[in-house]
Enzyme design. Structure first.
Site, PDB file in Angstrom:
ATOM      1  N   GLY A 141      -6.114  25.427  -1.275  1.00  0.00           N
ATOM      2  CA  GLY A 141      -4.683  25.533  -1.007  1.00  0.00           C
ATOM      3  C   GLY A 141      -4.139  26.947  -1.198  1.00  0.00           C
ATOM      4  N   HIS A 142      -2.909  27.111  -0.765  1.00  0.00           N
ATOM      5  CA  HIS A 142      -2.308  28.447  -0.846  1.00  0.00           C
ATOM      6  C   HIS A 142      -2.161  28.902  -2.301  1.00  0.00           C
ATOM      7  CE1 HIS A 142       1.762  27.031  -1.996  1.00  0.00           C
ATOM      8  NE2 HIS A 142       1.538  26.020  -1.164  1.00  0.00           N
ATOM      9  N   GLU A 143      -2.383  30.177  -2.489  1.00  0.00           N
ATOM     10  CA  GLU A 143      -2.238  30.854  -3.792  1.00  0.00           C
ATOM     11  C   GLU A 143      -3.191  30.327  -4.869  1.00  0.00           C
ATOM     12  OE1 GLU A 143       2.262  31.696  -4.363  1.00  0.00           O
ATOM     13  OE2 GLU A 143       2.034  30.138  -2.825  1.00  0.00           O
ATOM     14  N   ARG A 161      -1.976  26.544  -5.541  1.00  0.00           N
ATOM     15  CA  ARG A 161      -1.764  27.245  -6.813  1.00  0.00           C
ATOM     16  C   ARG A 161      -2.671  26.755  -7.925  1.00  0.00           C
ATOM     17  NH1 ARG A 161       4.751  28.507  -6.878  1.00  0.00           N
ATOM     18  NH2 ARG A 161       4.669  29.710  -4.956  1.00  0.00           N
TER      19      ARG A 161
END
Ligand SMILES: CC(C)(COP(=O)(O)OP(=O)(O)OC[C@H]1O[C@@H](n2cnc3c(N)ncnc32)[C@H](O)[C@@H]1OP(=O)(O)O)[C@@H](O)C(=O)NCCC(=O)NCCS
Length: 223
Positions: A141-143, A161
């Site tokens: 996933g993002h970050e 995250r």
């Protein structure tokens, strides 16, 4: 693009040859696979996936200094960690990062010596460390921060995250909900749904994932 001479450490998993073929076919790199190194002396002189087993990793120092090295001991992270240290002690510095051409790497960072198989999805601003193995269709996933020498199995999802500590093993088809931390050297069993942070050196599995018996090798071999 001039060809890079490549030698693969570990004549074990056939998927690395397929990945190298896909990269060459797409023209994203020009990799001349010379063969495999393997510390099992009985493999010397044999072939794996049509390429010769050339000798042991100790031969690297003399024979393979000018080669790019791909590390193929894929599913056993303590062994992979030991191999990375051994290669460092042999002054092997040209690690190959293998990324399947289907992967969109924009807005993400990928460390050296990592291998990302077909269909991996990387959310924006995620960071993948060194010597990681992300199998087909893993989703990060993002970050997210994925530290070094991490394995992520097929179809596993690391929610946005999240953080996955060094040496962790994320089993295939598992789901880690967003914002969680998987501690260093921990194992997430196949098909698990992780809903809480996992401390270091712990095995969890099930839905919701709970602590199970810890495989002895995780701690013994990586501490
Ligand atoms: C979690 C795991 C590491 C546990 O391995 P293990 O310690 O050898 O565990 P065992 O096989 O002895 O199983 C112990 C118990 O846990 C259960 N169990 C094991 N893995 C499980 C899982 N993923 N989900 C739910 N239950 C699981 C077993 O059914 C068994 O239950 P029982 O005692 O009631 O019979 C392993 O089963 C696993 O999921 N590995 C990931 C494999 C993977 O994704 N590989 C990727 C390769 S591409």
């Amino acid at each position: 693009m001039s060809a890079k001479s490549v030698v693969v450490v570990g004549a074990t998993a056939p998927d690395i040859v397929k990945l190298i073929t896909a990269i060459n076919r797409a023209g994203s790199d020009n990799l001349a696979l010379e063969g495999f190194l393997d510390d099992d002396p009985s493999k010397l002189g044999t072939e794996f996936m049509g390429y010769p087993v050339l000798g042991t990793t100790a031969a690297l120092r003399d024979r393979f200094r000018d080669f790019w090295v791909a590390n193929n001991v894929a599913r056993d992270m303590p062994t992979r960690q030991k191999l990375v240290r051994r290669l460092a002690s042999l002054h092997v510095t040209r690690h190959l990062t293998l990324i399947h051409p289907s992967i969109d790497t924009s807005y993400s960072k990928i460390g050296e010596g990592s291998m990302l198989q077909e269909g991996v999805v990387l959310g924006p601003l995620c960071e993948i460390g060194d010597h990681c193995v992300l199998y087909a269709r893993a989703i990060i996933g993002h970050e997210c921060i994925v530290e070094d020498v991490v394995f992520v199995g097929n179809n596993a999802i690391v929610g946005a995250r999240g953080r996955v500590g060094t040496g962790a093993f994320i089993g295939l088809n598992s789901v880690i909900i967003p914002y969680l931390t998987i501690g260093a050297r921990s194992t997430v069993g196949a098909g698990s749904v992780v809903v809480r942070n996992v401390p270091p050196d712990q095995t969890v599995f099930g839905n919701p994932a709970r602590a199970g018996v810890q495989p002895a090798q995780s701690v013994a071999q990586m501490s």
